[in-house]
Design an enzyme around this catalytic site. Structure first.
Site, PDB file in Angstrom:
ATOM      1  N   ARG A  48      99.429  53.129  28.951  1.00 33.44           N
ATOM      2  CA  ARG A  48     100.300  52.283  28.129  1.00 33.44           C
ATOM      3  C   ARG A  48     101.524  51.850  28.946  1.00 33.44           C
ATOM      4  NH1 ARG A  48     100.683  56.884  23.691  1.00 33.44           N
ATOM      5  NH2 ARG A  48     100.818  58.012  25.659  1.00 33.44           N
ATOM      6  N   LYS A 104      93.519  71.488  36.674  1.00 36.90           N
ATOM      7  CA  LYS A 104      92.733  72.740  36.725  1.00 36.90           C
ATOM      8  C   LYS A 104      91.407  72.612  35.994  1.00 36.90           C
ATOM      9  CE  LYS A 104      95.899  73.221  33.216  1.00 36.90           C
ATOM     10  NZ  LYS A 104      97.338  73.259  33.065  1.00 36.90           N
ATOM     11  N   GLY A 133     101.776  76.627  38.113  1.00 38.22           N
ATOM     12  CA  GLY A 133     102.855  75.636  38.281  1.00 38.22           C
ATOM     13  C   GLY A 133     103.568  75.709  39.606  1.00 38.22           C
ATOM     14  N   ILE A 135     104.674  78.173  41.319  1.00 38.99           N
ATOM     15  CA  ILE A 135     104.546  79.376  42.157  1.00 38.99           C
ATOM     16  C   ILE A 135     103.614  79.106  43.343  1.00 38.99           C
ATOM     17  CG2 ILE A 135     103.905  81.815  42.194  1.00 38.99           C
ATOM     18  CD1 ILE A 135     104.203  81.832  39.136  1.00 38.99           C
ATOM     19  N   GLY A 186     108.604  73.373  22.182  1.00 31.64           N
ATOM     20  CA  GLY A 186     107.897  72.464  23.087  1.00 31.64           C
ATOM     21  C   GLY A 186     106.995  73.149  24.093  1.00 31.64           C
ATOM     22  N   GLU A 189     101.347  72.925  22.680  1.00 25.54           N
ATOM     23  CA  GLU A 189     101.051  71.543  22.318  1.00 25.54           C
ATOM     24  C   GLU A 189     100.616  71.470  20.864  1.00 25.54           C
ATOM     25  OE1 GLU A 189      98.626  69.543  25.140  1.00 25.54           O
ATOM     26  OE2 GLU A 189      99.453  70.740  26.760  1.00 25.54           O
ATOM     27  N   ASP A 200      92.542  77.440  29.230  1.00 28.29           N
ATOM     28  CA  ASP A 200      93.435  77.068  30.335  1.00 28.29           C
ATOM     29  C   ASP A 200      93.469  78.197  31.383  1.00 28.29           C
ATOM     30  OD1 ASP A 200      95.906  75.360  31.329  1.00 28.29           O
ATOM     31  OD2 ASP A 200      96.600  77.436  31.241  1.00 28.29           O
ATOM     32  N   LYS A 204      92.006  78.466  35.405  1.00 26.32           N
ATOM     33  CA  LYS A 204      92.820  78.962  36.518  1.00 26.32           C
ATOM     34  C   LYS A 204      92.157  80.166  37.186  1.00 26.32           C
ATOM     35  CE  LYS A 204      96.997  77.133  34.373  1.00 26.32           C
ATOM     36  NZ  LYS A 204      98.082  77.376  33.404  1.00 26.32           N
ATOM     37  N   GLY A 303     105.794  73.017  33.141  1.00 30.98           N
ATOM     38  CA  GLY A 303     106.979  72.166  33.021  1.00 30.98           C
ATOM     39  C   GLY A 303     106.955  71.073  34.074  1.00 30.98           C
TER      40      GLY A 303
HETATM   41  P1  NDP Z   1     100.748  64.056  30.260  1.00 31.64           P
HETATM   42  O1  NDP Z   1      99.860  64.008  29.083  1.00 31.64           O
HETATM   43  O2  NDP Z   1     102.205  64.267  30.030  1.00 31.64           O
HETATM   44  O3  NDP Z   1     100.582  62.696  31.098  1.00 31.64           O
HETATM   45  C1  NDP Z   1      99.324  62.133  31.337  1.00 31.64           C
HETATM   46  C2  NDP Z   1      99.523  60.778  31.987  1.00 31.64           C
HETATM   47  O4  NDP Z   1      98.239  60.262  32.303  1.00 31.64           O
HETATM   48  C3  NDP Z   1     100.206  59.741  31.113  1.00 31.64           C
HETATM   49  O5  NDP Z   1     101.129  59.010  31.870  1.00 31.64           O
HETATM   50  C4  NDP Z   1      99.063  58.824  30.657  1.00 31.64           C
HETATM   51  O6  NDP Z   1      99.444  57.477  30.474  1.00 31.64           O
HETATM   52  C5  NDP Z   1      98.162  58.915  31.856  1.00 31.64           C
HETATM   53  N1  NDP Z   1      96.769  58.635  31.528  1.00 31.64           N
HETATM   54  C6  NDP Z   1      95.987  59.207  30.590  1.00 31.64           C
HETATM   55  N2  NDP Z   1      94.756  58.675  30.608  1.00 31.64           N
HETATM   56  C7  NDP Z   1      94.766  57.721  31.576  1.00 31.64           C
HETATM   57  C8  NDP Z   1      93.816  56.822  32.088  1.00 31.64           C
HETATM   58  N3  NDP Z   1      92.581  56.787  31.578  1.00 31.64           N
HETATM   59  N4  NDP Z   1      94.171  55.997  33.102  1.00 31.64           N
HETATM   60  C9  NDP Z   1      95.423  56.036  33.605  1.00 31.64           C
HETATM   61  N5  NDP Z   1      96.374  56.880  33.168  1.00 31.64           N
HETATM   62  C10 NDP Z   1      96.052  57.703  32.168  1.00 31.64           C
HETATM   63  O7  NDP Z   1     100.159  65.180  31.236  1.00 31.64           O
HETATM   64  P2  NDP Z   1     100.966  66.215  32.139  1.00 31.64           P
HETATM   65  O8  NDP Z   1     101.896  65.465  33.037  1.00 31.64           O
HETATM   66  O9  NDP Z   1     101.504  67.312  31.317  1.00 31.64           O
HETATM   67  O10 NDP Z   1      99.777  66.872  33.004  1.00 31.64           O
HETATM   68  C11 NDP Z   1      99.193  66.186  34.100  1.00 31.64           C
HETATM   69  C12 NDP Z   1      98.278  67.171  34.839  1.00 31.64           C
HETATM   70  O11 NDP Z   1      99.036  68.240  35.339  1.00 31.64           O
HETATM   71  C13 NDP Z   1      97.163  67.794  33.991  1.00 31.64           C
HETATM   72  O12 NDP Z   1      96.013  67.959  34.778  1.00 31.64           O
HETATM   73  C14 NDP Z   1      97.744  69.136  33.622  1.00 31.64           C
HETATM   74  O13 NDP Z   1      96.753  70.114  33.337  1.00 31.64           O
HETATM   75  C15 NDP Z   1      98.478  69.474  34.893  1.00 31.64           C
HETATM   76  N6  NDP Z   1      99.559  70.438  34.722  1.00 31.64           N
HETATM   77  C16 NDP Z   1     100.537  70.204  33.804  1.00 31.64           C
HETATM   78  C17 NDP Z   1     101.554  71.111  33.635  1.00 31.64           C
HETATM   79  C18 NDP Z   1     102.636  70.877  32.654  1.00 31.64           C
HETATM   80  O14 NDP Z   1     103.503  71.755  32.501  1.00 31.64           O
HETATM   81  N7  NDP Z   1     102.693  69.740  31.971  1.00 31.64           N
HETATM   82  C19 NDP Z   1     101.602  72.361  34.435  1.00 31.64           C
HETATM   83  C20 NDP Z   1     100.546  72.466  35.409  1.00 31.64           C
HETATM   84  C21 NDP Z   1      99.553  71.563  35.528  1.00 31.64           C
HETATM   85  P3  NDP Z   1     100.525  57.003  29.368  1.00 31.64           P
HETATM   86  O15 NDP Z   1     101.832  57.508  29.877  1.00 31.64           O
HETATM   87  O16 NDP Z   1     100.439  55.541  29.389  1.00 31.64           O
HETATM   88  O17 NDP Z   1     100.100  57.655  28.099  1.00 31.64           O
HETATM   89  N1  HSE Z   2      99.612  74.877  29.035  1.00 29.19           N
HETATM   90  C1  HSE Z   2      99.838  75.517  30.302  1.00 29.19           C
HETATM   91  C2  HSE Z   2     100.674  76.780  30.090  1.00 29.19           C
HETATM   92  C3  HSE Z   2     100.532  74.558  31.222  1.00 29.19           C
HETATM   93  O1  HSE Z   2     101.162  77.012  28.975  1.00 29.19           O
HETATM   94  O2  HSE Z   2     100.816  77.560  31.020  1.00 29.19           O
HETATM   95  C4  HSE Z   2     100.516  74.989  32.662  1.00 29.19           C
HETATM   96  O3  HSE Z   2      99.256  74.942  33.224  1.00 29.19           O
END
Ligand code: NDP
Ligand code: HSE
Length: 443
Positions: A48, A104, A133, A135, A186, A189, A200, A204, A303
């Site tokens: 988006r 992951k 994350g 670490i 927060g 989810e 999850d 890992k 985070g």
């Molecule tokens: P979010 O849901 O916050 O962000 C996902 C992003 O991907 C958004 O910007 C979304 O777009 C975009 N997106 C989704 N589908 C598509 C698509 N088909 N094409 C292009 N873009 C797309 O995820 P996170 O940042 O939380 O997580 C990202 C990764 O990091 C995941 O693999 C997660 O497991 C991993 N991770 C996350 C952690 C965390 O604390 N959040 C910790 C460790 C790992 P739009 O903005 O337009 O919706």
């Molecule tokens: N949902 C995961 C957690 C995010 O709570 O640890 C980090 O992978």
């Protein structure tokens, strides 16, 4: 490389991706100095675009075109989930782009296909942020401990569930109230099932076991039990025997025959163990290796900014390799050890039963444990009265049995038989007790 810059395609600009954009901009000159070349964004793919007006011309919704663009050197994937992430990364690797990902779920399901594609193109595939994350954990396992034999990797790798269990332990709250608090702050989810049902952590665990034991382990190989069923009375029962309850990911190398065990479940651990003091949303992982002994890694496991730190560490490593025309260490799954089924994994158990409080009950119950080859370490009765008078034939008592290590299958068979005895009014809970290699522990 375009000019002398390393050009990055960013897929996803959410919690983590947004921090990557910020840090790449704020620390551009330092990152360039460390990488040996400027690290520039070539494009950012999102779903988006209207949500990201600050990215202007960098934005695209055509991630597939972005990952194969000739001016892109590295693809950083922060979309998450299996598809379209898998197809995009395979396209990118095939086109000779190095990949950094925090995904992951994808690595645990199809890490082998990604690794093969990276090998075929001679490019890097790094994923430090996918486990725990911020670490630094995967690089130490892959590189620093490459000369050692790792015997166990065990720890708390899910922040949400650790926050919930820590809250239940400190306040006596039940699961539902602690989850509500985690959601309000927060951590959890809207749909917390990947966290509370253990998936999850299982992803890992698969990644950790693969690196630690040079054996390809997938999420489907990991025994996974969540923590929804842990109650306030389980937490109190753990305290009674000097333990706390944590959702653990445990990866072990076992002998005779040489094999690997990978499992996720809530377990009682001694309150004196270093993992017991890891509270809130923090993660910690305990690594044991034959020569190094015990090591512990601790920090923020989730985070935006903490996770972005690990992603950027990988990005700088990839950029350095691009600048020097080299490639970093690759995964090697040469050992191909079998994964033992959970039924064969020995663990200690804490079994809490509601039983009729009359003569002979304890002997009958002890007999069932013995008949299934499960050795009892301790028994404690509470409630009811030590009263075998025939006038009180159905008085109830609570009986807690803590066992020595026994295979899961033997314990499960014991509990099944116990549940059918008329003297057992209910099986209140069955929880594992893990000493995690520490001596002199409870109960
Ligand atoms: P979010 O849901 O916050 O962000 C996902 C992003 O991907 C958004 O910007 C979304 O777009 C975009 N997106 C989704 N589908 C598509 C698509 N088909 N094409 C292009 N873009 C797309 O995820 P996170 O940042 O939380 O997580 C990202 C990764 O990091 C995941 O693999 C997660 O497991 C991993 N991770 C996350 C952690 C965390 O604390 N959040 C910790 C460790 C790992 P739009 O903005 O337009 O919706
Ligand atoms: N949902 C995961 C957690 C995010 O709570 O640890 C980090 O992978």
């Amino acid at each position: 490389m375009k000019g002398n810059a390393v050009r990055v395609a960013l897929l996803g600009c959410g919690t983590v991706g947004g921090e990557i954009v910020r840090l790449l901009r704020e620390q551009a000159s330092e990152l360039a100095a460390r990488a040996g070349a400027p690290v520039e964004l070539a494009g950012v793919a999102v779903r988006r675009p209207h949500k990201h007006p600050e990215l202007g011309d960098l934005l695209t919704t055509d991630a597939s075109a972005l990952v194969t663009r000739p001016d892109v050197d590295v693809v950083v994937e922060l979309i998450g989930g299996i598809e379209p992430a898998r197809s995009l990364l395979l396209e990118a690797l095939k086109a000779g782009k190095s990949v950094v990902t925090a995904n992951k779920a994808l690595l645990a399901e199809d890490g082998a296909a990604l690794a093969e594609a990276a090998d075929a193109s001679g490019v890097d595939l790094f994923y430090e942020a996918s486990v725990a994350g911020a670490i630094p954990l995967l690089r130490p396992l892959r590189e620093s401990l490459a000369g050692d034999r790792i015997t166990r990797v065990a720890g708390i790798v899910n922040g949400t569930t650790n926050f919930i269990l820590s809250g239940m332990t400190s306040s006596g709250a039940g699961y539902a109230d602690a989850l509500e608090e985690a959601t309000r702050l927060g951590y959890a989810e809207a749909d917390p099932s990947a966290d509370v049902d253990g998936y999850d952590a299982a992803s890992k665990a698969a990644i950790l076991a693969t690196l630690a034991f040079h054996t390809r382990v997938t999420a489907a190989d990991v025994y996974c039990e969540g923590m929804r069923h842990v109650s306030a009375s389980d937490i109190a029962a753990a305290r009674d025997i000097g333990c706390v309850i944590k959702l653990l990911a445990i990866c072990e190398r076992t002998r005779n025959p040489e094999s690997v065990s990978a499992r996720v479940y809530p377990a009682m651990i001694p309150a004196a163990h270093p993992l017991a003091g890891v509270d809130g949303a923090f993660n910690a992982v305990f690594v044991e290796a034959e020569a190094a002994g015990q090591l512990m890694f601790y920090g923020q496991g989730a985070g935006g900014a903490p996770t972005a730190s690990a992603v950027l560490g990988d990005l700088v490593a990839v950029a350095r390799n691009r600048v020097t025309g080299s490639r970093g260490p690759r995964d090697c799954a040469y050992a191909s050890l079998p994964v033992v089924p959970i039924g064969a994994v020995p663990t200690r158990y804490h079994v809490s039963l509601e039983v009729a409080d009359r003569a002979g009950v304890l002997a009958t119950i002890a007999g069932e444990f013995s008949r299934h080859g499960v050795s009892i370490a301790a028994v404690r009765q509470s409630g009811g009265e030590a009263d075998s008078a025939p006038s009180h034939p159905t008085r109830a008592a609570r009986l807690v049995v803590v066992t020595h290590a026994a295979p899961e299958a033997a314990l499960a068979a014991t509990v099944q038989v116990l549940a059918e005895l008329d003297i057992v009014l209910g099986v209140e809970s069955v929880l594992r007790v893990e000493d995690l290699g520490r001596k002199g522990v409870a109960p």
